[in-house]
Scaffold this motif. Structure first.
Motif, PDB file in Angstrom:
ATOM      1  N   GLY B 307       2.753   4.123  -6.684  1.00  0.00           N
ATOM      2  CA  GLY B 307       4.033   4.668  -7.132  1.00  0.00           C
ATOM      3  C   GLY B 307       4.783   5.335  -5.978  1.00  0.00           C
ATOM      4  N   ASN B 308       6.093   5.368  -6.114  1.00  0.00           N
ATOM      5  CA  ASN B 308       6.910   5.978  -5.069  1.00  0.00           C
ATOM      6  C   ASN B 308       7.823   7.020  -5.696  1.00  0.00           C
ATOM      7  OD1 ASN B 308       8.260   6.404  -2.595  1.00  0.00           O
ATOM      8  ND2 ASN B 308       9.848   4.950  -3.209  1.00  0.00           N
ATOM      9  N   SER B 309       7.518   8.272  -5.437  1.00  0.00           N
ATOM     10  CA  SER B 309       8.356   9.328  -6.006  1.00  0.00           C
ATOM     11  C   SER B 309       9.593   9.525  -5.133  1.00  0.00           C
ATOM     12  CB  SER B 309       7.565  10.637  -6.091  1.00  0.00           C
ATOM     13  OG  SER B 309       7.396  11.162  -4.798  1.00  0.00           O
ATOM     14  N   SER B 310      10.514  10.332  -5.618  1.00  0.00           N
ATOM     15  CA  SER B 310      11.769  10.545  -4.884  1.00  0.00           C
ATOM     16  C   SER B 310      11.558  11.314  -3.592  1.00  0.00           C
ATOM     17  CB  SER B 310      12.757  11.292  -5.781  1.00  0.00           C
ATOM     18  OG  SER B 310      12.149  12.462  -6.293  1.00  0.00           O
ATOM     19  N   THR B 311      10.395  11.953  -3.441  1.00  0.00           N
ATOM     20  CA  THR B 311      10.144  12.710  -2.209  1.00  0.00           C
ATOM     21  C   THR B 311       9.095  12.045  -1.324  1.00  0.00           C
ATOM     22  OG1 THR B 311       8.531  14.020  -3.415  1.00  0.00           O
ATOM     23  CG2 THR B 311      10.744  14.939  -3.207  1.00  0.00           C
ATOM     24  N   ASN B 312       8.520  10.963  -1.796  1.00  0.00           N
ATOM     25  CA  ASN B 312       7.426  10.338  -1.031  1.00  0.00           C
ATOM     26  C   ASN B 312       7.915   9.350   0.019  1.00  0.00           C
ATOM     27  OD1 ASN B 312       5.145   7.856  -1.193  1.00  0.00           O
ATOM     28  ND2 ASN B 312       4.371   9.919  -0.878  1.00  0.00           N
ATOM     29  N   PHE B 313       9.106   8.838  -0.156  1.00  0.00           N
ATOM     30  CA  PHE B 313       9.711   7.907   0.817  1.00  0.00           C
ATOM     31  C   PHE B 313       8.769   6.739   1.162  1.00  0.00           C
ATOM     32  CE2 PHE B 313      12.208  11.711   1.204  1.00  0.00           C
ATOM     33  CZ  PHE B 313      13.499  11.248   1.387  1.00  0.00           C
ATOM     34  N   ASN B 314       8.141   6.205   0.153  1.00  0.00           N
ATOM     35  CA  ASN B 314       7.297   5.009   0.293  1.00  0.00           C
ATOM     36  C   ASN B 314       6.091   5.189   1.200  1.00  0.00           C
ATOM     37  OD1 ASN B 314       8.512   2.948  -1.374  1.00  0.00           O
ATOM     38  ND2 ASN B 314      10.266   3.060   0.003  1.00  0.00           N
ATOM     39  N   ARG B 315       5.720   6.418   1.471  1.00  0.00           N
ATOM     40  CA  ARG B 315       4.590   6.619   2.403  1.00  0.00           C
ATOM     41  C   ARG B 315       3.272   6.182   1.790  1.00  0.00           C
ATOM     42  NH1 ARG B 315       7.600  11.853   3.667  1.00  0.00           N
ATOM     43  NH2 ARG B 315       8.714  11.310   5.559  1.00  0.00           N
ATOM     44  N   LYS B 316       3.155   6.312   0.479  1.00  0.00           N
ATOM     45  CA  LYS B 316       1.918   5.856  -0.165  1.00  0.00           C
ATOM     46  C   LYS B 316       1.772   4.350   0.020  1.00  0.00           C
ATOM     47  CE  LYS B 316      -0.544   6.637  -4.476  1.00  0.00           C
ATOM     48  NZ  LYS B 316      -0.453   7.168  -5.828  1.00  0.00           N
ATOM     49  N   ARG B 317       2.879   3.650  -0.128  1.00  0.00           N
ATOM     50  CA  ARG B 317       2.859   2.197   0.046  1.00  0.00           C
ATOM     51  C   ARG B 317       2.565   1.838   1.496  1.00  0.00           C
ATOM     52  NH1 ARG B 317       8.104   1.286  -3.984  1.00  0.00           N
ATOM     53  NH2 ARG B 317       6.914   1.697  -5.872  1.00  0.00           N
ATOM     54  N   ALA B 318       3.133   2.604   2.408  1.00  0.00           N
ATOM     55  CA  ALA B 318       2.906   2.345   3.828  1.00  0.00           C
ATOM     56  C   ALA B 318       1.436   2.578   4.185  1.00  0.00           C
ATOM     57  CB  ALA B 318       3.802   3.248   4.667  1.00  0.00           C
ATOM     58  N   ALA B 319       0.865   3.667   3.672  1.00  0.00           N
ATOM     59  CA  ALA B 319      -0.548   3.965   3.957  1.00  0.00           C
ATOM     60  C   ALA B 319      -1.427   2.839   3.422  1.00  0.00           C
ATOM     61  CB  ALA B 319      -0.934   5.298   3.321  1.00  0.00           C
ATOM     62  N   TYR B 320      -1.051   2.343   2.266  1.00  0.00           N
ATOM     63  CA  TYR B 320      -1.800   1.209   1.682  1.00  0.00           C
ATOM     64  C   TYR B 320      -1.750  -0.002   2.616  1.00  0.00           C
ATOM     65  CZ  TYR B 320      -2.687  -2.876  -1.202  1.00  0.00           C
ATOM     66  OH  TYR B 320      -3.168  -4.075  -1.659  1.00  0.00           O
ATOM     67  N   MET B 321      -0.563  -0.323   3.099  1.00  0.00           N
ATOM     68  CA  MET B 321      -0.423  -1.483   3.993  1.00  0.00           C
ATOM     69  C   MET B 321      -1.266  -1.302   5.252  1.00  0.00           C
ATOM     70  SD  MET B 321       1.475  -3.699   2.510  1.00  0.00           S
ATOM     71  CE  MET B 321       1.588  -4.836   3.879  1.00  0.00           C
ATOM     72  N   LEU B 322      -1.185  -0.120   5.858  1.00  0.00           N
ATOM     73  CA  LEU B 322      -1.918   0.120   7.098  1.00  0.00           C
ATOM     74  C   LEU B 322      -3.424   0.068   6.863  1.00  0.00           C
ATOM     75  CD1 LEU B 322       0.322   2.957   8.560  1.00  0.00           C
ATOM     76  CD2 LEU B 322      -0.006   0.691   9.551  1.00  0.00           C
ATOM     77  N   LYS B 323      -3.839   0.621   5.760  1.00  0.00           N
ATOM     78  CA  LYS B 323      -5.275   0.639   5.463  1.00  0.00           C
ATOM     79  C   LYS B 323      -5.784  -0.759   5.149  1.00  0.00           C
ATOM     80  CE  LYS B 323      -8.545   2.661   2.189  1.00  0.00           C
ATOM     81  NZ  LYS B 323      -8.662   3.448   0.957  1.00  0.00           N
ATOM     82  N   ARG B 324      -5.090  -1.449   4.288  1.00  0.00           N
ATOM     83  CA  ARG B 324      -5.606  -2.725   3.781  1.00  0.00           C
ATOM     84  C   ARG B 324      -5.403  -3.880   4.746  1.00  0.00           C
ATOM     85  NH1 ARG B 324      -9.618  -2.192   0.858  1.00  0.00           N
ATOM     86  NH2 ARG B 324      -9.412  -0.131  -0.044  1.00  0.00           N
ATOM     87  N   PHE B 325      -4.275  -3.961   5.397  1.00  0.00           N
ATOM     88  CA  PHE B 325      -3.981  -5.121   6.245  1.00  0.00           C
ATOM     89  C   PHE B 325      -4.297  -4.873   7.717  1.00  0.00           C
ATOM     90  CE2 PHE B 325      -1.568  -5.919   2.441  1.00  0.00           C
ATOM     91  CZ  PHE B 325      -1.667  -7.286   2.259  1.00  0.00           C
ATOM     92  N   PHE B 326      -4.312  -3.597   8.125  1.00  0.00           N
ATOM     93  CA  PHE B 326      -4.547  -3.305   9.549  1.00  0.00           C
ATOM     94  C   PHE B 326      -5.848  -2.531   9.762  1.00  0.00           C
ATOM     95  CE2 PHE B 326       0.007  -3.917   9.065  1.00  0.00           C
ATOM     96  CZ  PHE B 326       0.351  -4.654  10.183  1.00  0.00           C
TER      97      PHE B 326
END
Lengths: 189, 626
Positions: B307-326
């Motif tokens: 999920g992306n809250s109004s204050t998270n600025f997609n960082r959760k999604r970014a962390a997921y990408m870095l963890k899973r793909f990199f």
């Protein structure tokens, strides 16, 4: 029956891999163990519903699971502890009992080849049931090759010695329980 | 040794004499069968005797021809994406959740057909709708719906929705023609009826299905289109005949859109569609959805998990990408000070920036995606998972770069100091291209494959990982599926895979040609040799020689082993002091202190070396505690 189960548990514990690093290993989980037993023992395409042996159906999650929802999945509850060992004990003793009782009245639908082995073993303690081929076939049917040869030998010798005069139902149940509680069977590696 | 009886043996030994190596091979075959056949090990139907004379590679390749190999690879793909489940199937039917990861499905299908396995990295593509639900919903049925099966209820709800549009069209086409004002009133009311129509339709679907209806904008887009048509046609300036024609055409188009979408959805009724293998997974005809867009690979479950809250600025999604793909777990190890001043929320806080210099630019790829990864690119506002909304242009401005090139501060950042090392982009397509080409991603894929096949916690010698990755990359240049299968075969033949009771801290495999030595632990030996040994070796003729990362000598306490590491007076440092210096130099943000000097060290390698040094130091401190 209780005596048999206690003794079988002792066999399982004695058979832990030597110098084990098993403490770093985790359970395969209920789903994987159920699938393994179904593939080895059930008719093709008709897996067992082993959930009936769980003290409560939702307890499968406590035995190691990947499945969750709403978060990334990682394997949870796989480290052996007092609670999940108790649940494994309860579930697998129920399963073992059902296999043993199948000597007199079928509790589970088995694959024909396993049934042949089981019928031979159900003559216990008659000499035909104590035959090396029958014991080996029973062991590999349930355990596969998860455990080393020495563990098979220890299991065989224990039952030939300690269950020489027990009934087939009790012996088969204890044999099944000893195999399924073996760390080589329950743990990932 | 036991001799199986021929008559009763469940697994036929094929008359081959027993022995430890034979037992081991049977164990290997059983384990490999389980791994490559979606959890299904050897059973009574398998002819073990026929497999035993084959080489391990032949056995593995044979299992790869089995249709269950598709399940195994789908399972691995889900593991790679971080969403593995206990079961892919319940009985013979696939669990509906596995359809939720279209890149995992597409890659597994490609692998079976020797196609492009790197579809795993495509973040936009096909949509594999799950067979529609056959179990009743948890909620009690609404009045009038009692006794209906799920399929009957879906049919009823879709017919009702369709009827609303059809009735409006019939009114518009009636003879004599209705007055423009009446027609406008009807169309405007219909366009405004989303809040009534949507729950009416959704009552027949579950959450995952509703997710697809919303992303496909099955109702929203026809209604939005009607609103626009009505706004123009019902303007007094438009001639009545033209207005009527425009409204009729709008209604016809909306009805056609709805019918097309419902017909495509009905193709997934469980009595028509129940795939039995990965190859039978069917693509949804996305042209039937009003959006007609490629499907974002982040599905319903990822929508919930990321999920992306109004204050998270997609960082959760970014962390997921870095963890899973990199394979970058974002261990905060400091970062190289940027050459330019860093602005932004975390710019002046170096401890935060250690992660955010990678995290925020990766987050930018998701800048138009709000709640449940819904794409708000066409909308003036963006709505988040916390139900807050923001002006989209302002929100996206966070990622606007100060310099002209790149235009966006969006990308995969390898170095905060040296821009040329980084891969920049702006769209999901760009991110997919980065994933396909970045060496870190291929290395991560091979690492995860090792974890999946051998064990998650098994230490791998980095030179061996590099060797596997190099081989994989070379073969992938010709065919990604062949390369992936060959890597599986290599891992199945590895010494680590052969261990029944492996020591997780030991490296069982090395790259061809490398010799086991008395050097540092295998977990970090290759990282040190690759990144540090050029300067820090015994033969260096400057101060760098005071540390020899290739050595592994007894520390002054006579108990532990450590690098040959001398202080200013050329006295050997204690293990504790040596490790503390290594940690300090790895995590320093001062470019004159940070190691390796003037060079970029791979994020995962810095992370691994740092974690090792920290763990070793913690162990020493624990042991020396009074």
């Amino acid at each position: 029956m209780m005596r048999a189960l206690r003794q079988a548990t002792c066999v399982a514990l004695l058979l832990q891999p030597a110098g084990a690093l098993a403490q770093s290993s985790q359970f395969k989980g209920w789903a994987a163990v159920s699938q393994e037993l179904s593939i080895r023992l059930a008719p093709q395409g008709h897996p067992f519903d082993l959930d009936e042996f769980l003290p409560s159906r939702s307890m499968d999650e406590l035995l190691g699971t990947w499945t969750t929802f709403g978060t990334e999945h990682r394997f949870r509850n796989g480290m052996p502890n007092a609670l999940n060992m108790t649940i494994w004990h309860a579930a697998l003793s129920g399963f073992a009992k059902a296999v043993g009782q199948s000597c007199t009245s079928p509790r589970l639908v088995f694959h024909e080849r396993f049934l042949t082995t089981l019928h031979a073993l159900c003559a216990w303690p008659a000499p035909a049931a104590r035959d090396e081929g029958v014991l080996f076939a029973f062991w590999t049917s349930v355990m596969g090759y998860n455990a080393g040869e020495h563990e098979y030998a220890a299991w065989r010798d224990f039952f030939l010695r300690e269950y020489a005069n027990q009934s087939a139902t009790e012996t088969v149940a204890a044999m099944t329980f000893a195999i399924t509680m073996n760390p080589s069977f329950l743990l990932n590696r | 040794m036991a001799q199986p009886g021929a008559a009763a043996a469940v697994v036929d030994t094929g008359g081959v004499p027993e022995g430890p190596s034979l037992w081991q091979k049977r164990w290997w075959i059983d384990r490999t069968a389980r791994l490559l056949r979606g959890g299904e090990g050897l059973g009574p139907e398998d002819d073990l005797g026929a497999l035993l004379p084959l080489t391990k590679e032949q056995i593995a390749r044979r299992f790869m021809l089995d249709e269950r190999f598709g399940d195994a690879m789908l399972d691995f793909n889900l593991f790679f994406l971080g969403f593995k489940s206990d079961h892919l199937k319940s009985g013979s039917a696939y669990d509906r959740t596995v359809f939720d990861f279209p890149n995992a499905v597409a890659a597994a299908q490609s692998l079976l057909k020797d196609g492009d396995y790197f579809k795993l990295f495509d973040l936009e593509g096909p949509f594999y709708m799950a067979p529609l639900r056959s179990e009743p919903l948890d909620e009690p049925p609404q009045p009038g719906d009692e006794g209906l099966t799920p399929a009957q209820l879906r049919g009823k709800a879709m017919r009702e929705s369709e009827a609303v549009f059809a009735d409006a069209l019939a009114f518009a086409q009636a003879k004599p023609a209705p007055r423009r004002a009446d027609l406008c009133k009807t169309v405007e009311a219909l366009a405004d009826s989303g809040q009534t129509l949507t729950p009416q339709l959704h009552r027949a679907f579950d959450d995952a299905e509703i997710f697809a209806l919303i992303r496909g904008e099955v109702l929203a887009q026809p209604l939005e289109m009607l609103a626009k048509v009505a706004e123009k046609a019902c303007d007094e300036k438009t001639a009545p005949a033209a207005a009527r024609k425009s409204l009729v055409e709008g209604l016809e188009s909306a009805l056609a859109q709805i019918r097309r979408a419902f017909a495509a959805i009905a193709e997934f009724e469980p009595d028509r569609y129940q795939p039995k293998s990965v190859l039978e997974f069917k693509r949804f005809a996305l042209s039937a959805f009003p959006t007609k867009q490629k499907w974002l690979s982040f599905g319903f479950e990822q929508g919930m998990a990321l999920g992306n809250s109004s204050t998270n600025f997609n960082r959760k999604r970014a962390a997921y990408m870095l963890k899973r793909f990199f394979c970058d777990d974002l261990i905060p190890i400091g970062f190289e000070s940027p050459q330019e001043h860093v602005a932004g929320v975390h710019g002046s806080q170096t401890s935060c920036y250690a992660c955010h210099h990678k995290l925020d630019p990766m987050a930018g790829f998701f800048r138009t995606y709000g709640a449940y990864f819904f794409d708000y690119a066409r909308s003036p506002d963006i709505i988040f998972d916390d139900l807050a909304s923001k002006d989209r242009a302002l929100y996206e401005g966070v990622w606007k770069a100060a310099s002209k090139l790149p235009a966006w501060n969006i990308g995969y950042i390898r170095s905060a100091r040296f821009q040329s090392y980084n891969s920049y982009g702006a769209s999901m397509g760009d991110l997919a291209r980065i994933l396909r080409s970045a060496p870190e991603v291929k290395r991560c894929l091979v690492k995860r494959l090792h974890e999946y096949i051998v064990a998650e916690d098994q230490t791998i010698d980095r030179s061996y990982l590099d060797y596997l990755t190099r081989e994989f990359e070379a073969e992938a240049a010709a065919n990604t599926s062949h390369a992936f299968k060959s890597t599986i075969v290599r891992l199945l033949q590895s010494a680590a895979y052969e261990q029944r009771d492996a020591d997780p801290k030991r490296c069982y495999d090395r790259a061809p040609g490398s010799l086991p030595g008395e050097g540092p632990p295998c977990r970090v030996a290759f990282i040190l040799s690759k990144n540090c040994a050029q300067c820090h070796n015994a033969a260096a003729d400057d101060g760098a020689a005071r540390l020899d990362v290739g050595s592994w000598i007894l520390a002054p306490d006579g108990q532990r082993r450590i690098f040959r590491h001398l202080d200013d007076k050329l006295a050997q440092l204690s293990a504790r002091d040596s490790l503390a210096r290594v940690i300090e130099r790895l995590s320093s943000t001062d470019a004159s202190m940070r190691m390796p000097k003037g060079r970029v060290m791979g994020s995962d390698e810095r992370q691994e070396l740092f974690l090792w040094a920290q763990e070793e130091l913690a162990r020493i401190l624990e042991q020396t505690r009074p």
